[in-house]
Design a protein around this motif. Structure first.
Motif, mmCIF file in Angstrom:
data_model
loop_
_atom_site.group_PDB
_atom_site.id
_atom_site.type_symbol
_atom_site.label_atom_id
_atom_site.label_comp_id
_atom_site.label_asym_id
_atom_site.label_seq_id
_atom_site.Cartn_x
_atom_site.Cartn_y
_atom_site.Cartn_z
ATOM 1 N N LYS A 1 0.829 -1.222 0.000
ATOM 2 C CA LYS A 1 0.000 0.000 0.000
ATOM 3 C C LYS A 1 0.862 1.271 0.000
ATOM 4 O O LYS A 1 0.534 2.273 0.625
ATOM 5 N N LEU A 2 1.987 1.189 -0.741
ATOM 6 C CA LEU A 2 2.873 2.348 -0.910
ATOM 7 C C LEU A 2 2.508 3.025 -2.230
ATOM 8 O O LEU A 2 3.121 2.769 -3.260
ATOM 9 N N TYR A 3 1.495 3.853 -2.216
ATOM 10 C CA TYR A 3 1.023 4.478 -3.451
ATOM 11 C C TYR A 3 1.834 5.743 -3.726
ATOM 12 O O TYR A 3 1.448 6.856 -3.380
ATOM 13 N N THR A 4 3.003 5.514 -4.311
ATOM 14 C CA THR A 4 3.920 6.624 -4.578
ATOM 15 C C THR A 4 4.764 6.280 -5.795
ATOM 16 O O THR A 4 4.968 5.104 -6.094
ATOM 17 N N ASN A 5 5.235 7.328 -6.500
ATOM 18 C CA ASN A 5 6.143 7.078 -7.630
ATOM 19 C C ASN A 5 7.520 6.737 -7.071
ATOM 20 O O ASN A 5 8.437 7.546 -7.062
ATOM 21 N N PHE A 6 7.651 5.486 -6.633
ATOM 22 C CA PHE A 6 8.849 4.996 -5.936
ATOM 23 C C PHE A 6 10.102 5.175 -6.788
ATOM 24 O O PHE A 6 11.157 5.521 -6.294
ATOM 25 N N SER A 7 9.975 4.910 -8.093
ATOM 26 C CA SER A 7 11.082 5.122 -9.040
ATOM 27 C C SER A 7 10.653 6.221 -10.000
ATOM 28 O O SER A 7 9.688 6.061 -10.737
ATOM 29 N N TRP A 8 11.401 7.317 -10.002
ATOM 30 C CA TRP A 8 10.966 8.469 -10.803
ATOM 31 C C TRP A 8 12.142 9.369 -11.107
ATOM 32 O O TRP A 8 12.956 9.640 -10.226
ATOM 33 N N GLY A 9 12.282 9.803 -12.351
ATOM 34 C CA GLY A 9 13.366 10.704 -12.720
ATOM 35 C C GLY A 9 14.664 9.956 -12.933
ATOM 36 O O GLY A 9 14.797 8.782 -12.616
ATOM 37 N N ARG A 10 15.635 10.635 -13.478
ATOM 38 C CA ARG A 10 16.921 10.018 -13.795
ATOM 39 C C ARG A 10 17.898 10.161 -12.628
ATOM 40 O O ARG A 10 17.981 11.205 -12.000
ATOM 41 N N ASN A 11 18.612 9.071 -12.346
ATOM 42 C CA ASN A 11 19.665 9.073 -11.322
ATOM 43 C C ASN A 11 19.168 9.415 -9.918
ATOM 44 O O ASN A 11 19.858 10.064 -9.144
ATOM 45 N N GLN A 12 17.950 8.966 -9.606
ATOM 46 C CA GLN A 12 17.403 9.176 -8.267
ATOM 47 C C GLN A 12 17.439 7.898 -7.442
ATOM 48 O O GLN A 12 16.991 7.891 -6.299
ATOM 49 N N ILE A 13 17.953 6.796 -8.010
ATOM 50 C CA ILE A 13 17.922 5.500 -7.320
ATOM 51 C C ILE A 13 19.123 5.400 -6.382
ATOM 52 O O ILE A 13 20.270 5.488 -6.823
ATOM 53 N N THR A 14 18.833 5.215 -5.101
ATOM 54 C CA THR A 14 19.903 5.052 -4.113
ATOM 55 C C THR A 14 20.020 3.576 -3.726
ATOM 56 O O THR A 14 19.088 2.796 -3.901
ATOM 57 N N VAL A 15 21.162 3.221 -3.178
ATOM 58 C CA VAL A 15 21.364 1.851 -2.687
ATOM 59 C C VAL A 15 20.357 1.555 -1.575
ATOM 60 O O VAL A 15 19.838 0.432 -1.471
ATOM 61 N N GLU A 16 20.010 2.555 -0.774
ATOM 62 C CA GLU A 16 19.049 2.368 0.318
ATOM 63 C C GLU A 16 17.658 2.039 -0.231
ATOM 64 O O GLU A 16 16.949 1.177 0.313
ATOM 65 N N LYS A 17 17.252 2.708 -1.318
ATOM 66 C CA LYS A 17 15.940 2.388 -1.919
ATOM 67 C C LYS A 17 15.958 0.993 -2.537
ATOM 68 O O LYS A 17 14.953 0.270 -2.504
ATOM 69 N N MET A 18 17.098 0.587 -3.088
ATOM 70 C CA MET A 18 17.229 -0.764 -3.627
ATOM 71 C C MET A 18 17.124 -1.791 -2.500
ATOM 72 O O MET A 18 16.491 -2.838 -2.657
ATOM 73 N N ASP A 19 17.730 -1.487 -1.356
ATOM 74 C CA ASP A 19 17.611 -2.366 -0.183
ATOM 75 C C ASP A 19 16.149 -2.534 0.215
ATOM 76 O O ASP A 19 15.686 -3.645 0.501
ATOM 77 N N LEU A 20 15.422 -1.413 0.247
ATOM 78 C CA LEU A 20 14.020 -1.436 0.685
ATOM 79 C C LEU A 20 13.166 -2.282 -0.259
ATOM 80 O O LEU A 20 12.445 -3.186 0.184
#
Length: 341
Positions: free
Chosen positions: A305-324
């Motif tokens: 129920k995470l209704y959010t643009n979790f991946s969005w835009g260029r080069n915004q992906i962090t290792v922490e978000k990948m962990d999550l």
């Protein structure tokens, strides 16, 4: 409810699938017709987590074809993606993944400036590119498949082709932070972005493709091109692990050598059968279990129920978000596709 926006790999593929899905009026049509064809919901989906939770989704066929980019039908391509997004929102889909070229077109042509699609104002928080989960799965494929084929990461040179893209840069960050990979070779078209990435990582050698391939124990291909790519297997190390994370995936048919292991990158397997038909149409080997990791991201966000643009835009992906997203992926029963034994 989750949504998936996808497209087929070629005009010929689209014609065959239209016939199979019961749209005979689409089956004999050329590119001009597909440029004007509206988006359609063509599949209703039920997914059950290993936790026992069940969710529902819809597959939206955008009617985009890669030939539109190859033939410079840019307006048609961008219209396809915006119309498909509006179609998903109109049908009250909470979180929708932009699959294949959908996210690439959205970012490269700056479609965020076009919020209004006829009478619908797009709510971008309802959409995700799925790139964080894709990058996470490709990294896990590097780690796990290298063990399968006898390549020791601490002694390995990894070439990332498409290194400055959203997925490519995330893969480089993960490999640098989470593995002991010996060398990174950074390959991309934009010299300035390559230098920025190299500076951010504090490592990595900038190279052209022809120079890099003979040096690489592992090649991660995350550059998506309408016409695919040609690689001469004789230029590759043996053994070599080649992870094809682009779209469409065609390296397995073009690179055939006993000690070159080609793995479809960014593909996950689910622990339980998924009730749908769309993955059969895109020729997954086990269509009831296998799917693109970007599509799985919208399922994971729906489960949580995470209704959010979790991946969005260029080069915004962090290792922490990948962990999550990785923890959530494991929790609900997804795992990376590995080399067939």
């Amino acid at each position: 409810m989750f949504g998936l926006i996808g497209h087929l790999t070629s005009l010929e593929h689209a014609q065959a699938v239209a016939q199979e899905l019961g749209y005979p009026e689409y089956a004999d049509q050329g590119l001009d017709f597909w440029c004007s064809a509206p988006p359609q919901i063509v599949d209703n989906i039920t997914v059950t987590s290993v936790t026992g939770q069940t969710i529902e989704g819809r597959y939206v066929e955008s009617c985009f074809l890669p030939e539109m980019l190859a033939n410079r039908r840019i307006k048609a391509a961008t219209r396809k993606i915006l119309n498909a997004m509006a179609h998903a929102q109109k049908h009250d889909i909470n979180i929708t993944a932009l699959g294949g070229f959908s996210s690439i077109i959205f970012e490269n042509f700056n479609l965020e400036q076009f919020r209004q699609v006829r009478n619908i104002k797009l709510e971008f928080e309802r959409f995700t590119t799925g790139n964080t989960h894709t990058a996470y799965i490709i990294c896990r494929q590097v780690e796990q498949a290298s063990q399968q084929v006898g390549i020791e990461l601490s002694q390995a040179t990894v070439a990332v082709c498409g290194a400055t893209g959203d997925i490519g840069s995330a893969v480089c960050r993960w490999l640098d932070a989470r593995t002991d990979v010996k060398d990174l070779l950074l390959i991309a078209r934009n010299p300035e972005r390559l230098q920025e990435l190299q500076a951010e990582l504090g490592r990595g050698k900038i190279m052209g493709l022809e120079e890099a391939l003979p040096q690489a124990d592992i090649v991660v291909w995350v550059a998506s091109m309408p016409k695919g790519v040609e690689i001469d297997p004789k230029t590759l190390k043996q053994p070599c692990l080649l992870i094809d994370g682009g779209y469409p995936k065609n390296l397995a048919t073009k690179v055939q050598s006993p000690d070159v292991y080609v793995l479809n990158g960014g593909i996950v397997e689910h622990s339980l059968d998924i009730d749908w038909k769309i993955m059969k149409i895109v020729n997954m080997n086990v269509p009831e279990r296998q799917l693109f990791a970007c599509f799985a991201e919208s399922m994971l966000l729906e489960f949580e129920k995470l209704y959010t643009n979790f991946s969005w835009g260029r080069n915004q992906i962090t290792v922490e978000k990948m962990d999550l997203i990785g923890r959530v992926s494991v929790k609900h029963g997804f795992r990376p596709l590995l080399v067939s034994s």
